[in-house]
Every structure is written in C-alpha cells, then in structure tokens.
Design a protein around this motif. Structure first.
Motif, PDB file in Angstrom:
ATOM      1  N   THR A 119       0.846  -1.189   0.000  1.00  0.00           N
ATOM      2  CA  THR A 119       0.000   0.000   0.000  1.00  0.00           C
ATOM      3  C   THR A 119       0.887   1.247   0.000  1.00  0.00           C
ATOM      4  N   ASP A 120       0.308   2.405   0.291  1.00  0.00           N
ATOM      5  CA  ASP A 120       1.074   3.644   0.189  1.00  0.00           C
ATOM      6  C   ASP A 120       1.809   3.995   1.476  1.00  0.00           C
ATOM      7  N   VAL A 121       1.713   3.147   2.505  1.00  0.00           N
ATOM      8  CA  VAL A 121       2.491   3.324   3.730  1.00  0.00           C
ATOM      9  C   VAL A 121       3.202   2.019   4.058  1.00  0.00           C
ATOM     10  N   SER A 122       4.319   2.119   4.765  1.00  0.00           N
ATOM     11  CA  SER A 122       5.149   0.942   5.047  1.00  0.00           C
ATOM     12  C   SER A 122       4.685   0.252   6.328  1.00  0.00           C
ATOM     13  N   GLY A 123       3.569  -0.419   6.243  1.00  0.00           N
ATOM     14  CA  GLY A 123       3.062  -1.161   7.384  1.00  0.00           C
ATOM     15  C   GLY A 123       1.966  -0.421   8.132  1.00  0.00           C
ATOM     16  N   MET A 124       1.631  -0.951   9.315  1.00  0.00           N
ATOM     17  CA  MET A 124       0.609  -0.338  10.156  1.00  0.00           C
ATOM     18  C   MET A 124       1.284   0.620  11.128  1.00  0.00           C
ATOM     19  N   TYR A 125       0.727   1.824  11.254  1.00  0.00           N
ATOM     20  CA  TYR A 125       1.290   2.861  12.116  1.00  0.00           C
ATOM     21  C   TYR A 125       0.443   3.031  13.378  1.00  0.00           C
ATOM     22  N   THR A 126       1.038   3.702  14.367  1.00  0.00           N
ATOM     23  CA  THR A 126       0.321   3.961  15.618  1.00  0.00           C
ATOM     24  C   THR A 126      -0.878   4.874  15.402  1.00  0.00           C
ATOM     25  N   THR A 127      -0.814   5.675  14.356  1.00  0.00           N
ATOM     26  CA  THR A 127      -1.943   6.521  13.949  1.00  0.00           C
ATOM     27  C   THR A 127      -1.715   6.900  12.484  1.00  0.00           C
ATOM     28  N   ASN A 128      -2.575   7.689  11.933  1.00  0.00           N
ATOM     29  CA  ASN A 128      -2.472   8.041  10.527  1.00  0.00           C
ATOM     30  C   ASN A 128      -1.239   8.934  10.283  1.00  0.00           C
ATOM     31  N   PRO A 129      -0.204   8.423   9.582  1.00  0.00           N
ATOM     32  CA  PRO A 129       1.017   9.220   9.373  1.00  0.00           C
ATOM     33  C   PRO A 129       0.798  10.436   8.478  1.00  0.00           C
ATOM     34  N   LYS A 130      -0.295  10.465   7.743  1.00  0.00           N
ATOM     35  CA  LYS A 130      -0.596  11.628   6.910  1.00  0.00           C
ATOM     36  C   LYS A 130      -1.102  12.801   7.743  1.00  0.00           C
ATOM     37  N   LEU A 131      -1.579  12.474   8.948  1.00  0.00           N
ATOM     38  CA  LEU A 131      -2.149  13.514   9.808  1.00  0.00           C
ATOM     39  C   LEU A 131      -1.265  13.826  11.009  1.00  0.00           C
ATOM     40  N   VAL A 132      -0.507  12.830  11.468  1.00  0.00           N
ATOM     41  CA  VAL A 132       0.301  12.998  12.677  1.00  0.00           C
ATOM     42  C   VAL A 132       1.761  12.687  12.357  1.00  0.00           C
ATOM     43  N   LYS A 133       2.622  13.690  12.452  1.00  0.00           N
ATOM     44  CA  LYS A 133       4.030  13.513  12.100  1.00  0.00           C
ATOM     45  C   LYS A 133       4.742  12.549  13.051  1.00  0.00           C
ATOM     46  N   GLN A 134       4.287  12.462  14.287  1.00  0.00           N
ATOM     47  CA  GLN A 134       4.941  11.611  15.276  1.00  0.00           C
ATOM     48  C   GLN A 134       4.565  10.134  15.142  1.00  0.00           C
ATOM     49  N   ALA A 135       3.713   9.800  14.219  1.00  0.00           N
ATOM     50  CA  ALA A 135       3.308   8.401  14.055  1.00  0.00           C
ATOM     51  C   ALA A 135       4.505   7.553  13.655  1.00  0.00           C
ATOM     52  N   PHE A 136       4.551   6.341  14.156  1.00  0.00           N
ATOM     53  CA  PHE A 136       5.647   5.438  13.801  1.00  0.00           C
ATOM     54  C   PHE A 136       5.093   4.042  13.524  1.00  0.00           C
ATOM     55  N   PRO A 137       5.796   3.255  12.704  1.00  0.00           N
ATOM     56  CA  PRO A 137       5.294   1.930  12.336  1.00  0.00           C
ATOM     57  C   PRO A 137       5.358   0.942  13.496  1.00  0.00           C
ATOM     58  N   ILE A 138       4.392   0.053  13.548  1.00  0.00           N
ATOM     59  CA  ILE A 138       4.363  -1.008  14.559  1.00  0.00           C
ATOM     60  C   ILE A 138       5.155  -2.191  14.003  1.00  0.00           C
ATOM     61  N   GLU A 139       6.220  -2.565  14.714  1.00  0.00           N
ATOM     62  CA  GLU A 139       7.119  -3.592  14.183  1.00  0.00           C
ATOM     63  C   GLU A 139       6.451  -4.963  14.098  1.00  0.00           C
ATOM     64  N   GLN A 140       5.643  -5.301  15.075  1.00  0.00           N
ATOM     65  CA  GLN A 140       4.999  -6.612  15.085  1.00  0.00           C
ATOM     66  C   GLN A 140       3.624  -6.486  15.717  1.00  0.00           C
ATOM     67  N   ILE A 141       2.647  -7.180  15.129  1.00  0.00           N
ATOM     68  CA  ILE A 141       1.277  -7.083  15.624  1.00  0.00           C
ATOM     69  C   ILE A 141       0.554  -8.393  15.321  1.00  0.00           C
ATOM     70  N   SER A 142      -0.302  -8.814  16.231  1.00  0.00           N
ATOM     71  CA  SER A 142      -1.042 -10.064  16.013  1.00  0.00           C
ATOM     72  C   SER A 142      -2.178  -9.822  15.028  1.00  0.00           C
ATOM     73  N   TYR A 143      -2.694 -10.895  14.453  1.00  0.00           N
ATOM     74  CA  TYR A 143      -3.819 -10.772  13.524  1.00  0.00           C
ATOM     75  C   TYR A 143      -5.040 -10.199  14.247  1.00  0.00           C
ATOM     76  N   GLN A 144      -5.259 -10.630  15.496  1.00  0.00           N
ATOM     77  CA  GLN A 144      -6.410 -10.132  16.247  1.00  0.00           C
ATOM     78  C   GLN A 144      -6.289  -8.630  16.492  1.00  0.00           C
ATOM     79  N   GLU A 145      -5.073  -8.156  16.859  1.00  0.00           N
ATOM     80  CA  GLU A 145      -4.865  -6.733  17.100  1.00  0.00           C
ATOM     81  C   GLU A 145      -5.013  -5.933  15.805  1.00  0.00           C
ATOM     82  N   ALA A 146      -4.514  -6.499  14.701  1.00  0.00           N
ATOM     83  CA  ALA A 146      -4.633  -5.818  13.412  1.00  0.00           C
ATOM     84  C   ALA A 146      -6.098  -5.664  13.014  1.00  0.00           C
TER      85      ALA A 146
END
Length: 207
Positions: free
Chosen positions: A151-178
C-alpha cells in the motif's frame, strides 16, 4: 497505458482490449438509456476496472517473456447474491482455488481482485478493500507461508502518518490486534482481509 507498456507487436492485444472497452461502453449506454443503476448492474460496471488492469499487466509480463498467466477470479471465488458486498462461500471457493493452482505451473499468476461471481453465476464484488481480501482468500486456501499487502504506507502505524508527524510503524502485531485496529478506522487494512488467516490458525489449533 497499453501503448506505453507494450509499444511493439501489440495489435492482437489492442484488439482484445478494444473489445473489452466496447462491452463497457455498451453497459454504460444501457445505464444512460434507462436512467437507473441497480446494485447488480453497479457490480457489473465496477468489475471492469480490475478486469482491464489485470489484462494489461498480464500481457505486459508475457511480452517480457516471463512465465505469467491471468486467471479471472470470477471463476474461482463464489459468493451469495449480496451485490456490492458479497459473502464468500469458502467451501466452494477454496476447492476452486486449490484445483486451479494444482494444475497451473506458471511462475506468476495475475488475479484481478475485488470481483467474484455468485452461485447463480451473477457478477458480484467483495466490497471496500476487496482486492486485499481476494489476496487473503487465495493465500488462506493455498496455505501459503507469507501474504504481502502493498500500500502507500510501510506497514501499520500507531496513527495516521498523513495527519500525525509523530506516528511510527508497529514492528509486530497479532492478527487479532490488526483486525481490531482496522475496525476502529485503520484504513490500511480492511477487516475481512485478516479473517481467512485467523480462521486458518484456529483450524490448525484444533488438529
């Protein structure tokens, strides 16, 4: 696009593409004449995007002498008649996918996402995020080790990186959490995309 990707020896491919576009034009003319767009006709209309793009990409790969084939996903994924957001019949769909890939030996298979057909042979679609969902359905049916969704972002982030500059990618996440994040608005992942994989894991845990 076809001219740019396959500038030479594209006469037959161009004719095939023209025929597909004529079918689209005829459908649009019909919608214009009756001044009405039902959900069933809407599914037929929006299916053209995936069918056309997958055709062009597959022909481009073949023009580069790659071992590639295009398979119409409507011949594999079977649903009910809930147009615009059809529900998958996994028993029939999984059997179709496994049967096809057991006989298909090309290195690359292009599958149009989002589109399907009902058990009554009606054109249906899988709803928002349907292309990712298609990939998950195929991956789960074939028991593959890895499914990548680009997609247009490198993984799942803590929040929307287009709106929040401090957002960072989550290195590992379970399917249930995703899935939970997607339910709460994480648009990078559509909830049904995760479901086939979770179902596969639950099945493995029972045997």
């Amino acid at each position: 696009m076809l001219e740019a990707l396959i500038p030479k020896n594209n006469t037959e491919i161009s004719k095939d593409l023209d025929n597909k576009l004529k079918k689209l034009k005829n459908l649009l003319d019909g919608i214009f004449l009756i001044n009405e767009l039902s959900l069933q006709t809407s599914d037929r209309l929006v299916s053209f995007g995936e069918l056309l793009s997958s055709f062009i990409i597959a022909e481009t790969l073949k023009s580069l002498n790659l071992s590639a084939v295009r398979k119409n996903t409507q011949q594999l994924i079977v649903t009910n008649s809930n147009f615009t957001k059809a529900e998958v019949n996994f028993e029939t769909t999984n059997a179709n996918i496994r049967a096809y890939f057991s006989e298909n030996h090309q290195d690359i298979t292009i599958l149009p996402g989002f589109i399907s057909k009902s058990d009554k042979n009606e054109i249906t679609t899988l709803g928002r995020g349907g292309s990712d969902y298609t990939a998950a359905i195929v991956a789960a049916a074939l028991h593959v080790k890895k499914l990548e969704i680009w997609t247009d972002v490198s993984g799942m982030y803590t929040t929307n990186p287009k709106l929040v500059k401090q957002a960072f990618p989550i290195e590992q996440i379970s399917y249930q959490e995703a899935m939970e994040l997607s339910h709460f608005g994480a648009k990078v992942l559509y909830p049904p995309t995760v479901q086939p994989r979770i179902t596969r894991i639950m099945w493995l845990q029972t045997i």
